[in-house]
Design a protein around this motif. Structure first.
Motif, PDB file in Angstrom:
ATOM      1  N   ALA B  55      79.355  46.575 -27.745  1.00 35.39           N
ATOM      2  CA  ALA B  55      78.620  46.042 -26.611  1.00 35.39           C
ATOM      3  C   ALA B  55      78.031  44.632 -26.821  1.00 35.39           C
ATOM      4  O   ALA B  55      78.103  44.160 -27.961  1.00 35.39           O
ATOM      5  CB  ALA B  55      77.337  47.186 -26.077  1.00 35.39           C
ATOM      6  N   ALA B  59      72.793  44.467 -23.978  1.00 40.17           N
ATOM      7  CA  ALA B  59      73.220  45.745 -23.775  1.00 40.17           C
ATOM      8  C   ALA B  59      72.519  46.691 -25.079  1.00 40.17           C
ATOM      9  O   ALA B  59      72.569  47.858 -24.808  1.00 40.17           O
ATOM     10  CB  ALA B  59      74.587  46.105 -23.429  1.00 40.17           C
ATOM     11  N   TYR B 133      74.523  45.681 -18.314  1.00 39.29           N
ATOM     12  CA  TYR B 133      74.751  46.788 -19.039  1.00 39.29           C
ATOM     13  C   TYR B 133      75.113  48.144 -18.204  1.00 39.29           C
ATOM     14  O   TYR B 133      74.713  48.048 -17.038  1.00 39.29           O
ATOM     15  CB  TYR B 133      73.624  47.193 -19.975  1.00 39.29           C
ATOM     16  CG  TYR B 133      72.412  47.858 -19.214  1.00 39.29           C
ATOM     17  CD1 TYR B 133      71.215  47.226 -18.664  1.00 39.29           C
ATOM     18  CD2 TYR B 133      72.267  49.173 -19.134  1.00 39.29           C
ATOM     19  CE1 TYR B 133      70.149  47.538 -17.949  1.00 39.29           C
ATOM     20  CE2 TYR B 133      71.174  49.991 -18.569  1.00 39.29           C
ATOM     21  CZ  TYR B 133      70.183  49.094 -17.816  1.00 39.29           C
ATOM     22  OH  TYR B 133      69.123  49.627 -17.126  1.00 39.29           O
ATOM     23  N   ILE B 218      75.893  53.562 -24.774  1.00 40.84           N
ATOM     24  CA  ILE B 218      77.144  52.470 -25.194  1.00 40.84           C
ATOM     25  C   ILE B 218      78.045  53.360 -25.623  1.00 40.84           C
ATOM     26  O   ILE B 218      79.168  52.913 -26.241  1.00 40.84           O
ATOM     27  CB  ILE B 218      76.875  51.245 -26.257  1.00 40.84           C
ATOM     28  CG1 ILE B 218      76.359  51.775 -27.382  1.00 40.84           C
ATOM     29  CG2 ILE B 218      75.763  50.305 -25.314  1.00 40.84           C
ATOM     30  CD1 ILE B 218      75.939  50.624 -28.509  1.00 40.84           C
TER      31      ILE B 218
END
Ligand SMILES: Nc1ncnc2c1ncn2[C@@H]1O[C@H](COP(=O)(O)OP(=O)(O)O)[C@@H](O)[C@H]1O
Ligand SMILES: [Mg+2]
Lengths: 315, 255
Positions: B55, B59, B133, B218
């Protein structure tokens, strides 16, 4: 009188640190009465209330309210009991009506605008319902405490020193309030160290000191049992000894024979009758006197007597 | 159970929160925004995405920041919620009411968790404005956030019972919780640390919490999600046991 609403047996409390605040207390409270627990500071009054209401864990003894042991049936018992503690204690930033609604909910009652209004009106708080508690005067804050305790319609209400530090007018107000509650059938246990208050309000009085309940009886019965009439008769000329005809009375000569002191009776008027008889006998025998002063002992004297005698015994 | 009693406590606690809502919400939002701007923008450009589970760095830190907020808000809300009535004496009413452990927990702990969830929600929205995100496992994320909020509200409740002064109330979040959260990987993957620090980090319980939440965001984390869940649930169970014990003995409540 009615069935006991509260029965306390062998209740003792020793605090951590060793203070024995309650010492083997037995007490039964009748439904519908106003009971005054009278005692000096530190006698154990607040501890006794705390033990019934769940604030203090008893060291020994049992407490039954509404016929059930409060340790096992605490939920049902607490719903029916209200407590106004000695000290002001609440969220000062809350609104008056919200604080009272909160109390009602906490005790499991459904919301009721009507009941809240009724309680607030009866305590002259209705106009202040939208004020924050901290904006109220001391007397009003105290009434908010009472309103909170009444919000769930308790059958048994504890008032811990309801008039301590309250001005005379407010005290009269409070007494009126308590009278109204009695008329509605609420059983009230109040603590006080003002004898006047016990004398004015209570049906029965318990005297407590150093954790021991010294005496419990009807207010009138206490007066009859322990009430005294005192008279001091100033003689025109000193007497050497009591004349034989007066020996049957509780008399003594004081002040080198210049004063005849009567101390007797029982709070029912017997004292006054005897004093009249003594005076008649004095006149009959030609013993002159210049003045008579009589006085009925109050609950206060009795209280002081009880508590002080105990101190003497202990010393 | 006294359902009305629980509801009364819960709503009263929330009402107390909304009395000061502006400050209660603004300050965590501002702090979070500052972290994102300062760390995300300044440091983020130099970070290798491999070290951030694929990521972007922005994020990557969002779940860490949410965790930071959840821990401190839940703990302080719950600890103040029960400490204040102890401090003012208003606790007499709770103790004399037909209210048991369950009602107290639902009322005080539930409301404290709810408050921190509201704030966490607002922070997620704020972060959305600043960082790009997405949430890999939204359902797990929601569940995990609720679980952590409750766990630390329970912890805060114990803290509020234990504390005998305002100082202690603030010392634990400041001196224990905050450092552990920072060291537990709020802003970095613990794998980036050199030995022995990366091993030492494994003994930090909050490391598992952050790792768990990061996985839900994530889809990648330092430790398996199962382990994180076990840690969190274990913590909740421990707190509930302690509280049940406190109520049974009346410790710090009844004389
Ligand atoms: N929490 C406590 N810890 C230790 N001792 C206490 C505590 N509360 C009261 N006491 C002591 O117990 C005795 C009775 O106190 P209390 O019940 O408050 O009396 P009263 O209400 O009649 O003034 C006093 O000696 C008091 O100092
Ligand atoms: Mg007292």
């Amino acid at each position: 009188m009615g069935e006991p609403i509260l029965e306390i047996h062998g209740l003792s409390k020793t605090y951590r640190g060793g203070v024995r605040a309650l010492d083997n207390v037995d007490l039964a409270i009748h439904r519908g009465e106003i009971f005054a627990l009278l005692g000096p500071n530190g006698a154990g009054k607040t501890t006794l209330i705390g033990a019934v209401c769940g604030l203090v864990k008893p060291t020994e003894g049992t407490i039954r309210a509404f016929g059930e042991d409060v340790r096992h049936h605490w939920r049902s018992a607490r719903r029916r009991i209200g407590l106004v503690p000695q000290e002001l204690a609440f969220d000062m930033f809350a609104r008056v009506d919200h604080a009272v609604e909160y109390s009602r909910g906490m005790f499991g009652c459904p919301p009721s605008k009507a009941r809240i209004e009724e309680v607030l009106r009866s305590l002259s708080l209705w106009d202040k319902r939208e004020s924050k508690i901290r904006e109220l005067s001391g007397g009003m804050k105290r009434r908010v405490m009472i309103a909170k305790a009444l919000s769930h319609d308790p059958e048994l209400l504890f008032l811990d020193e309801p008039t301590a530090g309250v001005d005379v007018e407010l005290r009269r107000d409070m007494w009126k309030q308590i009278d109204t509650l009695r008329d509605q059938g609420t059983t009230i246990i109040l603590t006080t160290h003002y004898i006047e208050e016990a004398q004015e309000m209570a049906d029965r009085v318990g005297v407590i000191d150093k954790g021991k309940l010294l005496l419990v009886d009807g207010k009138d019965a206490i007066m009859a049992k322990l009430g005294r009439t005192e008279a001091s008769i100033s003689l025109s000329a000193p007497l050497g000894e009591l004349p034989a005809t007066l020996r049957a009375f509780p008399l003594s000569l004081v002040n080198e024979g210049q004063c005849l002191l009567y101390r007797g009776g029982d709070g029912t008027g017997k004292g006054k009758r005897e004093i009249a008889e003594v005076l008649r006998l004095l006149v009959e025998q030609g013993i002159g006197f210049d003045g008579v002063e009589t006085r009925e002992s109050s609950l206060e004297d009795i209280f002081v007597d009880l508590v002080e005698n105990r101190i003497e015994v202990a010393a | 159970m006294n359902v009305r009693g629980a509801i009364a406590i819960f709503t009263n606690e929330l009402a107390r929160f909304f009395r000061t809502a502006f400050g209660s919400i603004l300050s965590p939002v501002l702090t979070t925004a500052l972290y994102i701007v300062v760390f995300g923008a300044a440091i983020g450009k130099r970070m290798d995405p491999h070290q951030c589970g694929g990521a972007s760095y922005g994020a990557f830190i969002v779940p860490g920041l949410i965790m930071l907020t959840l821990l401190s808000e839940s703990t302080s809300n719950a600890s103040f919620g029960i400490y204040m009535p102890r401090f003012t004496g208003a606790i007499y009413e709770l103790l004399s009411a037909p209210v048991g452990v369950l009602e107290t927990l639902i009322g005080f702990v539930g409301a404290a968790a709810m408050k921190s969830l509201i704030i966490a929600g607002i922070i997620m929205l704020t972060a959305m404005l600043l960082v790009d995100y997405s949430v890999a496992h939204p359902l797990y994320a929601a569940g995990y956030i609720v679980l952590v909020a409750s766990a630390f509200a329970l912890f805060g409740f114990i803290l509020g019972l234990w504390a005998d002064g305002f100082e202690k109330l603030q010392i634990v979040p400041m001196l224990i919780l905050m450092p552990l959260t920072f060291l537990g990987g709020t802003f970095y993957s613990v794998k980036m640390l050199a030995e022995p620090w990366s091993t030492i980090a494994q003994f930090n319980p909050i490391f598992y919490l952050i790792s768990g939440l990061r996985w839900t965001f994530i889809g990648h984390s330092d430790v398996p999600i199962g382990l994180s869940l076990v840690c969190t649930l274990g913590f909740v169970a421990l707190c509930i046991l302690v509280i049940a014990f406190i109520f049974r003995t009346g410790w710090r409540l009844r004389e």
